[in-house]
Design a protein around this motif. Structure first.
Motif, PDB file in Angstrom:
ATOM      1  N   SER A 289     -12.252  21.212 -28.144  1.00  0.00           N
ATOM      2  CA  SER A 289     -11.455  20.418 -27.208  1.00  0.00           C
ATOM      3  C   SER A 289     -12.207  19.125 -26.929  1.00  0.00           C
ATOM      4  CB  SER A 289     -11.238  21.188 -25.904  1.00  0.00           C
ATOM      5  OG  SER A 289     -10.452  22.345 -26.129  1.00  0.00           O
ATOM      6  N   ILE A 290     -11.514  18.002 -27.005  1.00  0.00           N
ATOM      7  CA  ILE A 290     -12.164  16.714 -26.790  1.00  0.00           C
ATOM      8  C   ILE A 290     -12.613  16.613 -25.338  1.00  0.00           C
ATOM      9  CG2 ILE A 290     -11.912  14.216 -26.944  1.00  0.00           C
ATOM     10  CD1 ILE A 290      -9.641  14.685 -28.918  1.00  0.00           C
TER      11      ILE A 290
ATOM     12  N   THR B 150     -13.016  15.295 -21.862  1.00  0.00           N
ATOM     13  CA  THR B 150     -12.208  14.278 -21.170  1.00  0.00           C
ATOM     14  C   THR B 150     -13.048  13.109 -20.679  1.00  0.00           C
ATOM     15  OG1 THR B 150     -12.446  15.538 -19.112  1.00  0.00           O
ATOM     16  CG2 THR B 150     -10.479  15.969 -20.452  1.00  0.00           C
ATOM     17  N   ALA B 151     -14.372  13.266 -20.655  1.00  0.00           N
ATOM     18  CA  ALA B 151     -15.237  12.209 -20.141  1.00  0.00           C
ATOM     19  C   ALA B 151     -15.507  11.111 -21.163  1.00  0.00           C
ATOM     20  CB  ALA B 151     -16.568  12.803 -19.670  1.00  0.00           C
ATOM     21  N   ILE B 152     -15.049  11.286 -22.399  1.00  0.00           N
ATOM     22  CA  ILE B 152     -15.418  10.289 -23.412  1.00  0.00           C
ATOM     23  C   ILE B 152     -14.280   9.366 -23.810  1.00  0.00           C
ATOM     24  CG2 ILE B 152     -17.147  11.870 -24.358  1.00  0.00           C
ATOM     25  CD1 ILE B 152     -15.325  12.032 -26.875  1.00  0.00           C
ATOM     26  N   CYS B 153     -13.037   9.649 -23.391  1.00  0.00           N
ATOM     27  CA  CYS B 153     -11.941   8.837 -23.907  1.00  0.00           C
ATOM     28  C   CYS B 153     -10.711   8.922 -23.021  1.00  0.00           C
ATOM     29  CB  CYS B 153     -11.576   9.276 -25.327  1.00  0.00           C
ATOM     30  SG  CYS B 153     -10.823  10.922 -25.392  1.00  0.00           S
ATOM     31  N   GLN B 154      -9.727   8.099 -23.388  1.00  0.00           N
ATOM     32  CA  GLN B 154      -8.385   8.202 -22.840  1.00  0.00           C
ATOM     33  C   GLN B 154      -7.474   8.683 -23.963  1.00  0.00           C
ATOM     34  OE1 GLN B 154      -7.215   4.885 -20.113  1.00  0.00           O
ATOM     35  NE2 GLN B 154      -9.064   3.883 -20.905  1.00  0.00           N
ATOM     36  N   PHE B 155      -6.573   9.592 -23.637  1.00  0.00           N
ATOM     37  CA  PHE B 155      -5.736  10.198 -24.661  1.00  0.00           C
ATOM     38  C   PHE B 155      -4.422   9.439 -24.821  1.00  0.00           C
ATOM     39  CE2 PHE B 155      -8.393  13.739 -23.195  1.00  0.00           C
ATOM     40  CZ  PHE B 155      -8.932  14.131 -24.407  1.00  0.00           C
ATOM     41  N   ALA B 156      -3.983   9.331 -26.062  1.00  0.00           N
ATOM     42  CA  ALA B 156      -2.666   8.768 -26.382  1.00  0.00           C
ATOM     43  C   ALA B 156      -1.767   9.918 -26.818  1.00  0.00           C
ATOM     44  CB  ALA B 156      -2.772   7.729 -27.490  1.00  0.00           C
ATOM     45  N   SER B 157      -0.528   9.887 -26.380  1.00  0.00           N
ATOM     46  CA  SER B 157       0.392  10.980 -26.690  1.00  0.00           C
ATOM     47  C   SER B 157       1.089  10.807 -28.028  1.00  0.00           C
ATOM     48  CB  SER B 157       1.436  11.113 -25.579  1.00  0.00           C
ATOM     49  OG  SER B 157       2.173   9.908 -25.446  1.00  0.00           O
ATOM     50  N   SER B 158       0.978   9.632 -28.631  1.00  0.00           N
ATOM     51  CA  SER B 158       1.610   9.373 -29.921  1.00  0.00           C
ATOM     52  C   SER B 158       0.855   8.271 -30.636  1.00  0.00           C
ATOM     53  CB  SER B 158       3.078   8.962 -29.737  1.00  0.00           C
ATOM     54  OG  SER B 158       3.150   7.705 -29.083  1.00  0.00           O
ATOM     55  N   LYS B 159       1.169   8.115 -31.909  1.00  0.00           N
ATOM     56  CA  LYS B 159       0.528   7.051 -32.685  1.00  0.00           C
ATOM     57  C   LYS B 159       0.954   5.678 -32.187  1.00  0.00           C
ATOM     58  CE  LYS B 159       1.601   6.955 -37.014  1.00  0.00           C
ATOM     59  NZ  LYS B 159       1.645   7.383 -38.420  1.00  0.00           N
ATOM     60  N   ASP B 160       2.207   5.534 -31.799  1.00  0.00           N
ATOM     61  CA  ASP B 160       2.681   4.257 -31.270  1.00  0.00           C
ATOM     62  C   ASP B 160       1.956   3.889 -29.981  1.00  0.00           C
ATOM     63  OD1 ASP B 160       4.445   3.884 -33.343  1.00  0.00           O
ATOM     64  OD2 ASP B 160       6.142   4.799 -32.306  1.00  0.00           O
ATOM     65  N   GLU B 161       1.715   4.896 -29.125  1.00  0.00           N
ATOM     66  CA  GLU B 161       0.989   4.628 -27.885  1.00  0.00           C
ATOM     67  C   GLU B 161      -0.460   4.234 -28.178  1.00  0.00           C
ATOM     68  OE1 GLU B 161      -0.518   6.946 -23.852  1.00  0.00           O
ATOM     69  OE2 GLU B 161       1.229   7.736 -24.935  1.00  0.00           O
TER      70      GLU B 161
ATOM     71  N   VAL C  24      -7.842   7.986 -28.006  1.00  0.00           N
ATOM     72  CA  VAL C  24      -7.786   9.012 -29.046  1.00  0.00           C
ATOM     73  C   VAL C  24      -6.399   9.632 -29.094  1.00  0.00           C
ATOM     74  CG1 VAL C  24      -8.681  11.247 -29.810  1.00  0.00           C
ATOM     75  CG2 VAL C  24     -10.249   9.538 -28.852  1.00  0.00           C
ATOM     76  N   TYR C  25      -5.866   9.704 -30.314  1.00  0.00           N
ATOM     77  CA  TYR C  25      -4.634  10.462 -30.536  1.00  0.00           C
ATOM     78  C   TYR C  25      -4.981  11.663 -31.404  1.00  0.00           C
ATOM     79  CZ  TYR C  25      -0.201  11.985 -32.489  1.00  0.00           C
ATOM     80  OH  TYR C  25       0.858  12.749 -32.885  1.00  0.00           O
ATOM     81  N   ALA C  26      -4.878  12.848 -30.810  1.00  0.00           N
ATOM     82  CA  ALA C  26      -5.138  14.101 -31.524  1.00  0.00           C
ATOM     83  C   ALA C  26      -4.136  15.135 -31.037  1.00  0.00           C
ATOM     84  CB  ALA C  26      -6.558  14.580 -31.265  1.00  0.00           C
ATOM     85  N   PRO C  27      -3.287  15.651 -31.923  1.00  0.00           N
ATOM     86  CA  PRO C  27      -2.305  16.665 -31.517  1.00  0.00           C
ATOM     87  C   PRO C  27      -2.975  17.834 -30.796  1.00  0.00           C
ATOM     88  CG  PRO C  27      -1.873  15.918 -33.761  1.00  0.00           C
ATOM     89  CD  PRO C  27      -3.191  15.327 -33.349  1.00  0.00           C
ATOM     90  N   GLY C  28      -2.503  18.119 -29.582  1.00  0.00           N
ATOM     91  CA  GLY C  28      -3.074  19.219 -28.806  1.00  0.00           C
ATOM     92  C   GLY C  28      -4.421  18.915 -28.203  1.00  0.00           C
ATOM     93  N   GLN C  29      -4.903  17.667 -28.376  1.00  0.00           N
ATOM     94  CA  GLN C  29      -6.214  17.255 -27.867  1.00  0.00           C
ATOM     95  C   GLN C  29      -7.333  18.162 -28.383  1.00  0.00           C
ATOM     96  OE1 GLN C  29      -6.176  16.656 -23.618  1.00  0.00           O
ATOM     97  NE2 GLN C  29      -4.382  15.332 -23.679  1.00  0.00           N
ATOM     98  N   LYS C  30      -7.130  18.701 -29.575  1.00  0.00           N
ATOM     99  CA  LYS C  30      -8.152  19.514 -30.234  1.00  0.00           C
ATOM    100  C   LYS C  30      -8.440  18.916 -31.607  1.00  0.00           C
ATOM    101  CE  LYS C  30      -7.177  23.924 -27.943  1.00  0.00           C
ATOM    102  NZ  LYS C  30      -8.493  24.026 -27.289  1.00  0.00           N
ATOM    103  N   ILE C  31      -9.698  18.915 -31.982  1.00  0.00           N
ATOM    104  CA  ILE C  31     -10.101  18.257 -33.214  1.00  0.00           C
ATOM    105  C   ILE C  31     -11.192  19.067 -33.910  1.00  0.00           C
ATOM    106  CG2 ILE C  31      -9.516  15.879 -32.620  1.00  0.00           C
ATOM    107  CD1 ILE C  31     -12.293  15.544 -31.543  1.00  0.00           C
TER     108      ILE C  31
END
Length: 267
Positions: free
Chosen positions: A36-37, A39-50, A250-257
């Motif tokens: 799980s990414i 949360t202290a290192i980035c802001q999450f994007a919900s899509s590639k366009d975002e 960061v854009y990662a489906p499910g916020q898991k990488i």
């Protein structure tokens, strides 16, 4: 690491989380093999366009600002994602430059038609169908004139001609200086056949691969992780291009990488 610690508590936490990623200390889900990414290192994007709009807001109005362009990029693990991102970012930029491909051995023309050669997208080679505009960010694919024009140098296109590109250096000791990029014959080395592609030795670089980004310092960075990292330390390299979490998207489906770390390499 490009970490800004001065009067910024979030940057200090950011640096510690980066080290945990680099050392493979973030817990791995035994079922999926993913982490799980933090949360202290980035802001999450919900899509590639975002993701694109976060890194390149209002690019139609801002692409003429070279300082603005030099400070940002989107990273991805594989070329297929990078190419898609570049096309999406530049989908409203007019202009079309076509290359001329031919087989090195003329006896092979029947076996390898031009249409097949034009379809090949090889590492270290420009695409057959290259679309550029004044204001496009490009990356050099060959060592043309060391130490100025080297493989990996980022430039901004300032003028386009049929067989010549005028560009300016975005960063480094030659920042702001102009250079000339000719259309030249480029020979493939990664295939059983040899063919020449007559093209400018550049690719679009609004987005680039994580491997190609090594050594780059950015003020704003996006990471597209639709396709997972596949080699040691890639995730760490991508996240460490900036120095604080507010600059990393960061854009990662499910916020898991996937975080590939070979512990033997760290010992």
């Amino acid at each position: 690491m490009r970490v800004l610690l001065k009067h910024d508590r979030t940057a200090e936490v950011f640096s510690k989380e980066l080290l945990r990623i680099g050392n493979g200390q973030v817990p791995i889900d035994p079922c999926s093999g993913l982490i799980s990414i933090p949360t202290a290192i980035c802001q999450f994007a919900s899509s590639k366009d975002e993701l694109i709009s976060s890194v390149y807001p209002n690019i139609a109005q801002n692409y003429g600002n070279y300082e603005w362009l030099a400070a940002r990029a989107i990273l991805a693990a594989k070329n297929i994602d990078v190419n898609d991102l570049n096309w999406t970012i530049q989908n409203q930029i007019p202009g079309d430059l076509r290359s001329i491909d031919r087989v090195e051995n003329e006896d092979e023309v029947v076996n390898y038609p031009v249409e097949f050669l034009n379809s090949l997208d090889l590492p270290g080679m420009p695409p057959h169908h290259l679309r550029l505009k004044v204001g496009s960010v490009v990356i050099v694919l060959r060592n043309l004139h060391s130490p100025k024009l080297c493989n990996g140098t980022r430039l901004i296109v300032t003028k386009l001609m049929d067989n010549l590109i005028v560009a300016s250096f975005l960063k480094g000791p030659f920042k702001g200086e102009e250079c000339l990029l000719p259309r030249i014959p480029l020979t493939s080395t990664d295939l059983p056949l040899q063919f020449k592609r007559m093209q400018f030795p550049v690719k679009l670089a609004f987005a680039m691969t994580i491997n190609k980004s090594q050594g780059q310092s950015l003020e704003v960075c996006g990471i597209n992780l639709e396709m997972p990292c596949f080699s040691h330390g890639q995730l760490y390299v991508a996240c460490s291009r900036v120095g604080k979490p507010s600059s990393l998207f960061v854009y990662a489906p499910g916020q898991k990488i996937k975080n590939v770390v070979y512990r033997a390499a760290l010992n």
